[in-house]
Each structure stands twice: as C-alpha cells, then as structure tokens.
Scaffold this motif. Structure first.
Motif, short mmCIF file in Angstrom:
data_model
loop_
_atom_site.label_atom_id
_atom_site.label_comp_id
_atom_site.label_asym_id
_atom_site.label_seq_id
_atom_site.Cartn_x
_atom_site.Cartn_y
_atom_site.Cartn_z
N ASP A 102 39.81 37.29 43.62
CA ASP A 102 38.64 38.14 43.39
C ASP A 102 39.12 39.55 43.04
N VAL A 103 39.01 39.91 41.78
CA VAL A 103 39.46 41.24 41.35
C VAL A 103 38.27 42.16 41.06
N SER A 104 37.10 41.79 41.53
CA SER A 104 35.95 42.65 41.27
C SER A 104 36.10 43.95 42.05
N GLU A 105 35.46 44.99 41.58
CA GLU A 105 35.63 46.33 42.15
C GLU A 105 35.33 46.35 43.64
N GLY A 106 36.23 46.93 44.40
CA GLY A 106 35.99 47.08 45.83
C GLY A 106 36.24 45.82 46.64
N ALA A 107 36.66 44.74 45.97
CA ALA A 107 36.83 43.48 46.68
C ALA A 107 37.89 43.58 47.77
N LYS A 108 38.91 44.38 47.54
CA LYS A 108 40.03 44.39 48.48
C LYS A 108 40.52 45.80 48.76
N ASP A 109 39.64 46.77 48.68
CA ASP A 109 40.09 48.14 48.84
C ASP A 109 40.62 48.44 50.24
#
Lengths: 111, 386
Positions: A102-109
C-alpha cells in the motif's frame, strides 16, 4: 473441487488440537504442526496461484526452500506456510498472485 | 569510429580472457564483425561481478571529473535500445531494458544541494546531460509512497535499468549463434608473445595454451596481475557491494532509483553497499540491516515486503572509477579493458569495442583519457566515486 485430503495426520490419543480457517472454512488440526501440513491434511489443494502464469500451486519441498506454499496468514500475504506453526484461530487465505504494497499517501507515515 | 583496412586471414583469431558482461559483449561485437572469437572463462569459483550488478543503465551523476566519460556513457545509452532489440531477435532472450528515466534520492537538503551543484558542474564541461532537481512533493507525483525521510532528488529522463543476468545469458547465446567458442574452467595466469605456437598465447594454471593473433584482457579483478604481461598498468581493486531482493510484488515503483528499483518481474532490489573487504564477496547482517533501514525510509511500505535473498559481489574498480580501454604499444593487438559498468555500457562494448579489438577501427581520440598510465602520476590523487 475435491476436498478429500491426499494426506492424513494420524490422531494421537490425548493430543491437543487447534482450529484454523482456510477461506473461511474451519479445519481442526493437531497443535504444533505447520500450516502447510494442516492445510494438506484439511483437503486444501490450491495454496496459491503463480505470479507469472496464474497456474495453481501447492507445497513442494515442505522445508522453506521452494516458495510454492505461500498463503496469506492473518492478513499478511506471501508467507511460507511450511515454516509457520498453526495457532488457534489463525485465519488463512489463498495467495492470489503477488503481494501488493500500500503506497497510498499516509499509509505508512508512522514507520 | 573510422574503419581501417580489412582483415588479413591470419589476424582473425581473437582470444578474450574473461566471459563476464565485458568480455562477452566485446566478444559478441567482435564475432559479428567477423573475428574468430575464443572466450576463456573461469569456473564456478570465479569472482563474478556481472552476477552482482545492480542493473542500472545510468548516466546522471557520472563523470564529474572526466568529461570524456560522460560522452562515452551518453553514447552507450543511445546504442542500448537497438542493441536490446537485436539481442532479443537473435536469441529470444529479453535483457529487460526499460528507460523511463531514473531518480537519485537524497535524505538531506545539503545532500540535494551538493547533487545539484555536481550535476551543473558536469554540464559546464560541455556535455549535455538533461536533469531536473525536485522536492519531495514533486517526487511523489512520480514515486507514490516515498517516505518523509526523502527530502528531494534529481531526475534524468535518459536513465533506466535492465536485467544483468538475462543480458549475460543473451550475450552468451548470441556468441554461440555467431560461432564463437566459450571455454569454461580456464584460469589464465600468463600471457606469452610471439611464441612458436602463436602471436599471443594465454597460458592457464593447468598448463594448457590458447593461441591467437589478438588478445583482450577482460578479466575483471584478474586484470590487475595480467595487464602487466601486455605492459599496461591496470591497478584494479575490489569494492564489495551487498544487495537485497524482495519477493515479487505488484508494480508500484515505475522508475529505477539509486537506492532501489523494481524489476520487470516484480521483485524490489535494494542496494548497495561499498566496502573495502578484499576478495571476500560474502554478506553481513549489519549491512543487510543498513540496506533494509534505508529502503524502508525511502519507501515505508517496503516494511511489509519479504526479503528472499541477499548477496555480495566485488566491483572491479580502478582508482578513479573510470574505465581502462587501451591497446598495448609494446605488443600491438593486445588490449586491456576494465570497467565496472558492464550493463550501462554493454551496447558500446559490443558495437564499438568489438570491432576495435578486432583491428577494424582506429583507437578513438578520447580513449587517451582511458589509459592506465594515468594512475602512475604521483601528483594526482584519486577517488572512485564509491
């Protein structure tokens, strides 16, 4: 699809069992065995589909080398089922093709 | 390059010491040009840099201290697409070239600024390497999922990547189809000149003799000791690079970067270290951890990816990191070639060096920059860029 298992794990008197699910279906298996052994004894034929050809795949080496037995375990995809011991309540799903990140924005911040 | 006179029959036998990306590409080009090529390759215990190559086909950032190398690399990139087509048509093996452009990623403002200055400096020397400096939000338009640790980066539309193993396989299949001979398990330890059995004779450690009219030393780290037999100075030293590879993942990274790239097959390659460890091509847990940490900082989602393999390989580096391409003056027909950019320069090595070592073209004037004597200048100091 046939669910008659090719493999049988003989019941030992007095041994404990755990309950796992594969694609939502409950399977009762002896404690302490690998997920791959449990699924084979539970009649599962297709563990995953090939990333390249989408062909059905099942365990081959049962010792962590061939990567044919990949499944999704408790939401984590691409796990080698022959290397993971079963635990009670484990939810297992077929691995369809390759894993996705999952590389969507904020997914792994938070990492 | 200018064509010189055609072959005389007795000059056609070309021996190449080394069957890695460099030797195989040159041999392929030479065989295509009509040479009778014999490649002497080592056995399975060889230190094979070609099998550890990260796979970038890359120019931007290279050649800060040697303008002719920038032009040479640009030429290599221009020749690659047609070369890929030719190899694919001839052998059916896809070397996997993709050139969507490539990103260099920096973790601090200072690092990005230094990068911008270096790239501007390269073009001040008269070359034209297109590039763009981007901040994190620009980068995210091209590289979704990039982490907050990445401050900015540079982009060059000419850059790309290929599959080093498939390229090596394609070259060897091509050699076979062109009638070249590749002999495995030969460790050359001596070169003799004007012997009764040949103008150049490569002598192996088991005493076997391989004679030819011309000889190319493309032996990677082996050139350090072999080149002196041709009276050429080639002080090549090993620098270890460790790299990691993940399971195959669905495509998410559509451009190669200097820190990681996703292959056509879906696996993500993370690289690479630069270590001075002598001839040890092993892996170490501290470096693997460092690469993982850097990869996850670059793309946080990689924390969920499973690693399947780590390996090390030794780059055969000259002291300034640039190649040696040189014909011996004392023994004409004898050549030394050393480069650690076997993928980026594959097409040039085949199409330009192949005919050159066959005696069909003259030495390009810019090759004076690539002579090994430059390392004998005691007033100079060198840095190989790693």
């Amino acid at each position: 699809m046939a669910t008659e298992p090719y493999f049988v794990i003989p019941a030992k008197p007095g041994s404990s069992t755990v309950t796992i699910t594969f694609e939502g279906r409950k399977i009762v298996v002896p404690a302490g065995i690998s997920v791959a052994a449990a699924l084979l004894a539970g009649g599962v034929g297709v563990f995953r589909t090939s990333i390249v050809s989408a062909a059905p795949r099942a365990p081959f080496c049962m010792m962590g080398v061939c990567f044919e037995c990949l499944v999704e375990i408790d939401g984590i995809s691409g796990r080698q089922s022959c290397m993971v011991p079963v635990t009670d309540g484990m939810a297992i799903r077929r691995q369809e093709g390759s894993s996705a990140l999952d590389v969507s924005e904020g997914a792994k911040d938070d990492v | 390059m200018q064509r010189t006179d055609m072959y005389t029959h007795r000059e056609k036998r070309l021996t190449i010491v080394g069957g890695g990306l460099l030797g195989a590409a040159i041999g392929y080009g030479a065989a295509k040009a009509g040479a009778e090529v014999t490649i002497l390759d080592q056995g399975d215990n060889a230190l094979r840099a070609s099998r550890g190559n990260f796979g970038l086909v890359w120019v931007h950032g290279k050649g800060t201290t040697m303008p002719p190398y920038v032009d040479w690399t640009l030429q290599g990139l221009r020749l690659w697409p047609e070369f890929q087509e030719e190899l694919l048509n001839r052998t059916g093996v896809d070397s996997g070239l993709e050139n969507p452009g490539g990103f260099w990623l920096g973790f601090s403002e200072a690092e990005v600024e230094k990068r911008a200055t270096a790239l501007e400096g390269i073009n001040k020397n008269g070359t034209k390497v297109p590039f763009e400096i981007l901040d994190r939000s620009d980068l995210r338009n091209y590289l979704p999922g990039i982490g907050d640790a990445v401050v900015g980066g540079s982009f060059c539309p000419l850059d790309g990547h290929a599959n080093p193993l498939m390229l090596l396989r394609a070259l060897h299949m091509g050699l076979n189809q062109l009638g070249a001979r590749v002999v495995n398990g030969v460790t050359v330890t001596d070169i003799q000149h004007d012997a009764p059995d040949g103008r150049f004779v490569a002598v192996a450690d088991d005493g076997t003799r391989w004679s030819g009219d011309r000889i190319v030393l493309a032996a990677g780290l082996g050139n350090a000791s072999l080149a002196s037999h041709l009276d050429i100075h080639a002080p090549v030293l090993p620098t270890r690079g460790q790299v990691l590879i993940t399971e195959r993942l669905q495509p998410f990274l559509h451009y190669p970067t200097n820190k990681c790239r996703q292959t056509k097959e879906g696996s993500v390659q993370l690289g690479s270290t630069a270590e001075d460890t002598g001839v040890d091509d092993g892996t170490t847990s501290d470096k693997i951890e460092w690469l993982v940490r850097r990869g996850v900082e670059t793309f946080p989602a990689l924390a969920d990816a499973k690693l399947v393999r780590a390996w090390g390989a030794l780059r055969p580096l000259t002291p300034d990191g640039y190649p040696i391409y040189q014909e011996s003056e004392r023994f004409p027909g004898g050549y030394v070639v050393s480069s650690h950019s076997g993928v980026t320069l594959a097409a040039s090595h085949a199409e330009l060096l192949g005919p050159w070592v066959s005696g069909l073209t003259q030495t390009p004037p810019e090759f004076t920059s690539f002579r090994g004597e430059r390392f004998l200048d005691t007033d100079s100091s060198f840095s190989n860029g790693y």
